[in-house]
Motif scaffolding. Structure first.
Motif, PDB file in Angstrom:
ATOM      1  N   ALA A  73       0.821  -1.217   0.000  1.00  0.00           N
ATOM      2  CA  ALA A  73       0.000   0.000   0.000  1.00  0.00           C
ATOM      3  C   ALA A  73       0.853   1.264   0.000  1.00  0.00           C
ATOM      4  O   ALA A  73       0.399   2.322  -0.462  1.00  0.00           O
ATOM      5  N   SER A  74       2.075   1.157   0.482  1.00  0.00           N
ATOM      6  CA  SER A  74       2.943   2.340   0.562  1.00  0.00           C
ATOM      7  C   SER A  74       3.697   2.609  -0.732  1.00  0.00           C
ATOM      8  O   SER A  74       4.312   3.675  -0.876  1.00  0.00           O
ATOM      9  N   LEU A  75       3.659   1.661  -1.664  1.00  0.00           N
ATOM     10  CA  LEU A  75       4.438   1.796  -2.892  1.00  0.00           C
ATOM     11  C   LEU A  75       3.628   2.500  -3.977  1.00  0.00           C
ATOM     12  O   LEU A  75       2.456   2.192  -4.174  1.00  0.00           O
ATOM     13  N   ASN A  76       4.289   3.393  -4.672  1.00  0.00           N
ATOM     14  CA  ASN A  76       3.666   4.068  -5.809  1.00  0.00           C
ATOM     15  C   ASN A  76       4.195   3.478  -7.113  1.00  0.00           C
ATOM     16  O   ASN A  76       5.304   2.946  -7.166  1.00  0.00           O
ATOM     17  N   GLY A  77       3.409   3.568  -8.145  1.00  0.00           N
ATOM     18  CA  GLY A  77       3.853   3.100  -9.454  1.00  0.00           C
ATOM     19  C   GLY A  77       3.683   1.608  -9.619  1.00  0.00           C
ATOM     20  O   GLY A  77       2.954   0.943  -8.874  1.00  0.00           O
ATOM     21  N   THR A  78       4.369   1.041 -10.602  1.00  0.00           N
ATOM     22  CA  THR A  78       4.215  -0.364 -10.951  1.00  0.00           C
ATOM     23  C   THR A  78       5.095  -1.246 -10.066  1.00  0.00           C
ATOM     24  O   THR A  78       6.187  -0.843  -9.646  1.00  0.00           O
ATOM     25  N   LEU A  79       4.593  -2.449  -9.807  1.00  0.00           N
ATOM     26  CA  LEU A  79       5.327  -3.396  -8.970  1.00  0.00           C
ATOM     27  C   LEU A  79       5.539  -4.688  -9.738  1.00  0.00           C
ATOM     28  O   LEU A  79       4.589  -5.323 -10.198  1.00  0.00           O
ATOM     29  N   GLY A  80       6.790  -5.074  -9.870  1.00  0.00           N
ATOM     30  CA  GLY A  80       7.132  -6.373 -10.435  1.00  0.00           C
ATOM     31  C   GLY A  80       7.291  -7.394  -9.333  1.00  0.00           C
ATOM     32  O   GLY A  80       7.762  -7.074  -8.242  1.00  0.00           O
ATOM     33  N   PHE A  81       6.907  -8.630  -9.608  1.00  0.00           N
ATOM     34  CA  PHE A  81       6.922  -9.668  -8.584  1.00  0.00           C
ATOM     35  C   PHE A  81       7.584 -10.929  -9.131  1.00  0.00           C
ATOM     36  O   PHE A  81       7.276 -11.375 -10.238  1.00  0.00           O
ATOM     37  N   VAL A  82       8.504 -11.488  -8.346  1.00  0.00           N
ATOM     38  CA  VAL A  82       9.175 -12.734  -8.694  1.00  0.00           C
ATOM     39  C   VAL A  82       8.940 -13.739  -7.565  1.00  0.00           C
ATOM     40  O   VAL A  82       9.580 -13.650  -6.515  1.00  0.00           O
ATOM     41  N   PRO A  83       7.998 -14.678  -7.737  1.00  0.00           N
ATOM     42  CA  PRO A  83       7.790 -15.706  -6.712  1.00  0.00           C
ATOM     43  C   PRO A  83       8.858 -16.791  -6.819  1.00  0.00           C
ATOM     44  O   PRO A  83       9.150 -17.280  -7.907  1.00  0.00           O
ATOM     45  N   THR A  84       9.455 -17.172  -5.695  1.00  0.00           N
ATOM     46  CA  THR A  84      10.502 -18.196  -5.706  1.00  0.00           C
ATOM     47  C   THR A  84      10.327 -19.131  -4.514  1.00  0.00           C
ATOM     48  O   THR A  84       9.607 -18.836  -3.567  1.00  0.00           O
ATOM     49  N   MET A  85      11.046 -20.256  -4.588  1.00  0.00           N
ATOM     50  CA  MET A  85      11.152 -21.141  -3.433  1.00  0.00           C
ATOM     51  C   MET A  85      12.544 -21.026  -2.798  1.00  0.00           C
ATOM     52  O   MET A  85      12.956 -21.877  -2.010  1.00  0.00           O
ATOM     53  N   GLY A  86      13.251 -19.948  -3.154  1.00  0.00           N
ATOM     54  CA  GLY A  86      14.546 -19.715  -2.538  1.00  0.00           C
ATOM     55  C   GLY A  86      15.663 -20.515  -3.173  1.00  0.00           C
ATOM     56  O   GLY A  86      15.534 -21.063  -4.256  1.00  0.00           O
ATOM     57  N   PHE A  87      16.811 -20.572  -2.469  1.00  0.00           N
ATOM     58  CA  PHE A  87      18.053 -21.150  -2.970  1.00  0.00           C
ATOM     59  C   PHE A  87      18.345 -20.563  -4.353  1.00  0.00           C
ATOM     60  O   PHE A  87      18.457 -21.261  -5.349  1.00  0.00           O
ATOM     61  N   LEU A  88      18.465 -19.239  -4.372  1.00  0.00           N
ATOM     62  CA  LEU A  88      18.463 -18.484  -5.619  1.00  0.00           C
ATOM     63  C   LEU A  88      19.733 -18.720  -6.439  1.00  0.00           C
ATOM     64  O   LEU A  88      20.818 -18.931  -5.894  1.00  0.00           O
ATOM     65  N   HIS A  89      19.556 -18.653  -7.744  1.00  0.00           N
ATOM     66  CA  HIS A  89      20.670 -18.745  -8.681  1.00  0.00           C
ATOM     67  C   HIS A  89      20.493 -17.661  -9.746  1.00  0.00           C
ATOM     68  O   HIS A  89      19.574 -16.832  -9.666  1.00  0.00           O
ATOM     69  N   GLU A  90      21.365 -17.671 -10.740  1.00  0.00           N
ATOM     70  CA  GLU A  90      21.352 -16.616 -11.745  1.00  0.00           C
ATOM     71  C   GLU A  90      20.041 -16.560 -12.518  1.00  0.00           C
ATOM     72  O   GLU A  90      19.626 -15.492 -12.979  1.00  0.00           O
ATOM     73  N   GLY A  91      19.367 -17.690 -12.647  1.00  0.00           N
ATOM     74  CA  GLY A  91      18.062 -17.673 -13.308  1.00  0.00           C
ATOM     75  C   GLY A  91      17.073 -16.798 -12.568  1.00  0.00           C
ATOM     76  O   GLY A  91      16.379 -15.975 -13.177  1.00  0.00           O
ATOM     77  N   HIS A  92      16.984 -16.958 -11.250  1.00  0.00           N
ATOM     78  CA  HIS A  92      16.102 -16.102 -10.451  1.00  0.00           C
ATOM     79  C   HIS A  92      16.524 -14.630 -10.564  1.00  0.00           C
ATOM     80  O   HIS A  92      15.681 -13.737 -10.720  1.00  0.00           O
ATOM     81  N   LEU A  93      17.821 -14.401 -10.467  1.00  0.00           N
ATOM     82  CA  LEU A  93      18.297 -13.011 -10.474  1.00  0.00           C
ATOM     83  C   LEU A  93      18.052 -12.344 -11.822  1.00  0.00           C
ATOM     84  O   LEU A  93      17.829 -11.130 -11.890  1.00  0.00           O
ATOM     85  N   SER A  94      18.056 -13.140 -12.896  1.00  0.00           N
ATOM     86  CA  SER A  94      17.731 -12.569 -14.214  1.00  0.00           C
ATOM     87  C   SER A  94      16.281 -12.094 -14.247  1.00  0.00           C
ATOM     88  O   SER A  94      15.959 -11.082 -14.890  1.00  0.00           O
ATOM     89  N   LEU A  95      15.378 -12.812 -13.549  1.00  0.00           N
ATOM     90  CA  LEU A  95      13.983 -12.376 -13.460  1.00  0.00           C
ATOM     91  C   LEU A  95      13.882 -11.074 -12.671  1.00  0.00           C
ATOM     92  O   LEU A  95      13.109 -10.175 -13.029  1.00  0.00           O
ATOM     93  N   VAL A  96      14.654 -10.978 -11.591  1.00  0.00           N
ATOM     94  CA  VAL A  96      14.656  -9.750 -10.791  1.00  0.00           C
ATOM     95  C   VAL A  96      15.142  -8.569 -11.629  1.00  0.00           C
ATOM     96  O   VAL A  96      14.550  -7.476 -11.598  1.00  0.00           O
ATOM     97  N   ARG A  97      16.207  -8.779 -12.390  1.00  0.00           N
ATOM     98  CA  ARG A  97      16.724  -7.679 -13.229  1.00  0.00           C
ATOM     99  C   ARG A  97      15.700  -7.269 -14.280  1.00  0.00           C
ATOM    100  O   ARG A  97      15.515  -6.069 -14.537  1.00  0.00           O
ATOM    101  N   ARG A  98      15.026  -8.226 -14.876  1.00  0.00           N
ATOM    102  CA  ARG A  98      13.980  -7.898 -15.857  1.00  0.00           C
ATOM    103  C   ARG A  98      12.861  -7.107 -15.186  1.00  0.00           C
ATOM    104  O   ARG A  98      12.354  -6.124 -15.747  1.00  0.00           O
ATOM    105  N   ALA A  99      12.487  -7.518 -13.983  1.00  0.00           N
ATOM    106  CA  ALA A  99      11.440  -6.809 -13.251  1.00  0.00           C
ATOM    107  C   ALA A  99      11.868  -5.379 -12.929  1.00  0.00           C
ATOM    108  O   ALA A  99      11.061  -4.443 -13.028  1.00  0.00           O
TER     109      ALA A  99
END
Length: 279
Positions: A15-41
């Motif tokens: 509720a405190s955020l303005n503008g668009t919000l990107g979301f990356v759902p994960t099960m953790g143990f992150l690798h470069e694949g997850h981080l590439s989604l974060v960068r795209r977001a």
């Protein structure tokens, strides 16, 4: 970066955020694949949220829920460095409180392939993703093409339930030798990682054969099976040539096709796929 573990706190931050919000759902143990989604977001949205939740309802009793790799502190450090706005890290009781009884069935797209091998898996995926979308209320949600059937399930879910989220599917990220990145790769020995390269090799040969004019889906499956058979210790769950959206098996590659496979390498079950178009 804010870190919250309750639904109430996640909603306050949203509720405190303005503008668009990107979301990356994960099960953790992150690798470069997850981080590439974060960068795209980050490229496409004003703020980014990530969830870390090993969802018990998508694991069957004989699967690796308790063994699934976890590294929360490392994950949080990576996400902070990546510029994530907030991370939602609920426990199972927060997502599935006492008396929880609702599940979502997305129909035929969830039945073949992974759905046939892992009964109930996609009901668990669809249910938790719906809950996360309701909690986080993102503008866009980012998923990796490696889990191709999951992408098809989530597109169907969002369309059928009129969920106001733009689903963005991002390319598979591979290591320097071509192995698709996966949290479960941590289970593989060095030898198994080398042997697992046959998965990508077989898909590449199929793509080459299609580019050369082959259209028959059974011929393509036979080619892939022959390459995988070079390793007698592989256990092949399925090889599929299907419509990328409905997951209906194709007789002929006349337009776009999803070529996917699931193979057990040692004790680890790996997925890989490619999208091809007729040239």
């Amino acid at each position: 970066m804010q870190i919250v573990s309750t639904i109430a706190d996640a909603r306050k931050i949203r509720a405190s955020l303005n503008g668009t919000l990107g979301f990356v759902p994960t099960m953790g143990f992150l690798h470069e694949g997850h981080l590439s989604l974060v960068r795209r977001a980050r490229e496409e949205c004003d703020a980014v949220a990530v969830s870390i939740f090993v969802n018990p309802t998508q694991f069957s009793p004989n699967e690796d829920l308790n063994r699934y790799p976890r590294a929360l502190e490392r994950d949080l450090s990576l996400l902070k460095e990546a510029g994530v706005s907030f991370v939602f890290t609920p426990d199972a009781g927060e997502i599935y409180p006492p008396g929880f009884a609702t599940s979502i069935d997305v129909g035929d797209v969830a039945k073949p392939l992974e759905g046939a091998v892992r009964p109930g898996h996609f009901s668990g995926v669809a249910t938790v993703v719906t809950k996360l979308f309701n909690i986080i209320q993102p503008t866009k949600a980012f998923f990796g093409q490696k889990d191709a059937q999951q992408c098809a399930v989530i597109r169907r879910l969002v369309t059928d339930l009129n969920i106001p989220v733009d689903v963005v599917i991002c390319d598979i990220v591979r290591n320097e030798k071509g192995l698709a990145l996966s949290s479960r790769n941590s289970y593989l020995t060095d030898s198994e990682q080398e042997r697992a390269l046959l998965l990508h090799e077989s898909l590449g040969k199929a793509q080459e054969r299609i580019a050369s004019g082959e259209r028959n889906a059974e011929t393509i499956k036979t080619l892939i099976a022959a390459i995988l058979s070079k390793d007698p210790d592989f256990s092949v769950d399925y090889i599929s040539v299907a419509d990328p959206y409905s997951l209906t098996e194709l007789d002929s590659v006349d337009d776009e096709a999803l070529i996917s496979l699931a193979v057990k390498v040692g004790n680890t079950r790996l997925l890989d796929n490619i999208l091809v178009r007729k040239k």
